[in-house]
Design an enzyme around this catalytic site. Sequence first.
Site, PDB file in Angstrom:
ATOM      1  N   LYS A 163      37.321   0.818  21.022  1.00  0.00           N
ATOM      2  CA  LYS A 163      36.045   0.778  20.297  1.00  0.00           C
ATOM      3  C   LYS A 163      35.512   2.198  20.046  1.00  0.00           C
ATOM      4  O   LYS A 163      36.079   3.175  20.540  1.00  0.00           O
ATOM      5  CB  LYS A 163      35.052  -0.099  21.062  1.00  0.00           C
TER       6      LYS A 163
HETATM    7  C1  LIG Z   1      36.427  -6.188  21.014  1.00  0.00           C
HETATM    8  C2  LIG Z   1      35.634  -7.360  20.542  1.00  0.00           C
HETATM    9  C3  LIG Z   1      34.950  -8.204  21.439  1.00  0.00           C
HETATM   10  C4  LIG Z   1      35.180  -8.174  22.899  1.00  0.00           C
HETATM   11  O1  LIG Z   1      34.769  -7.014  23.521  1.00  0.00           O
HETATM   12  P1  LIG Z   1      35.179  -6.840  25.066  1.00  0.00           P
HETATM   13  O2  LIG Z   1      34.332  -5.672  25.501  1.00  0.00           O
HETATM   14  O3  LIG Z   1      36.641  -6.537  25.103  1.00  0.00           O
HETATM   15  O4  LIG Z   1      34.826  -8.091  25.777  1.00  0.00           O
HETATM   16  C5  LIG Z   1      34.106  -9.164  20.928  1.00  0.00           C
HETATM   17  N1  LIG Z   1      33.952  -9.333  19.604  1.00  0.00           N
HETATM   18  C6  LIG Z   1      34.620  -8.576  18.710  1.00  0.00           C
HETATM   19  C7  LIG Z   1      34.389  -8.822  17.262  1.00  0.00           C
HETATM   20  C8  LIG Z   1      35.498  -7.588  19.150  1.00  0.00           C
HETATM   21  O5  LIG Z   1      36.197  -6.871  18.256  1.00  0.00           O
END
Ligand SMILES: *Cc1c(COP(=O)(O)O)cnc(C)c1O
Length: 392
Positions: free
Chosen positions: A193
């Site tokens: 991210k």
């Molecule tokens: C990465 C992601 C998540 C999950 O995030 P985590 O921190 O790994 O739980 C949820 N929604 C979307 C759209 C994502 O891309």
Amino acid sequence: MNEDFLPFALPSIGEAEIAEVVDSLRSGWVTTGPKTKRFEREFGEYLEPVGAHDAPALKTIAVNSATAGMHLVLEALGIGQGDEVIVPTFTFTATAEVVRYLGADPVFVDVEPETLNIDPDDIARKITPRTKAIIPVHYGGLACDMDRIHDLARRHGLAVVEDAAHAFPTTYRGRLVGTLESTATVFSFYATKTITCGEGGMIVSRDQDLADRCRLMRLHGISRDAFDRYVGTAPQWKYEVVEPGFKYNLTDIAAALGIQQLRRADELAERRRAIARYYSERLGGLALDLPPQPQGSDSHAWYLYVIRLRDEAGMDRDTFIERMFGAGIGCSVHFIPLHLHPYWRNRYGLTSEAFPHAQRAYERCVSLPVYPRMTDHDVERVAETVTRLIGQ
Ligand SMILES: *Cc1c(COP(=O)(O)O)cnc(C)c1O
């Protein structure tokens, strides 16, 4: 894999992040502690400097993933069996799975053909007396049509929980996602991210009761109030369990990473924007649909740079990705829509025909590498390879 292979995504971890983690390791405080508190405070201040807004101050609750954060928010809203929560089909499974954790049912909605964000018209069609909440996803880092979503939510008495996993930092009508009129917003600090803790997430809300409930349930339902009563006045072994909570706390090792990533958030975002700008200039004339730009002066987080092959490209999506891979460039697909996954498809009887825009986008979409660690040479190489494969 040869040495020149450019991975689809890599985090940007600098010396400051490494030093901050080492500091946590040496301090002896490795799990939730002072750095988690500091990360919560500084993240809130990044979104909204204290005293900058008339609305109640933002509360921030650090958790070990965005998935955990969304689960906590829906739990705090009292969502359970018999309830419905509206989600886009064009998302990661986490957005919908948290609804199932509570025994409620996700109701899947198609996306707008241009932005690939949840379609407010389709939301309106799918609201029933059982609907309790909407979870919009800011696809790739471009804000959803939040005015229309908030308007629908107000008229039907629904909560809005933004899945902002891609949207840090993103603005909507001049305000950062996280500071809008939603019930809560949840960010992800997963490895790929825009800023990362390795794993981590943050719940942001102006609702004190909701924030209190999330805090309580984040760590085993142990009452902080009861705990704090004893701090300083007695030995600190006493606490009260008031609910069967979860184990969703962020560690200080992870928060240490987050603190230093946050300091670089603007620099990292600017680099993503520069790469996206370059791609959009270089790939303009090809048989591709480029990702839409944000409205007016709003900012896109460019977590993803998603191109869609037109029929004239003369190549299907899978072949394109194989050829990119052959040229040493990693690509990905965001997302395989939830209506195509066996669990969701079978449980809810979903068909591709019910989600024509998400289906069409899925068949043609490719996510190109877009991350701050890419050199100008890497970026040029991606643009050059796409141009060579697709042709003019
Ligand atoms: C990465 C992601 C998540 C999950 O995030 P985590 O921190 O790994 O739980 C949820 N929604 C979307 C759209 C994502 O891309």
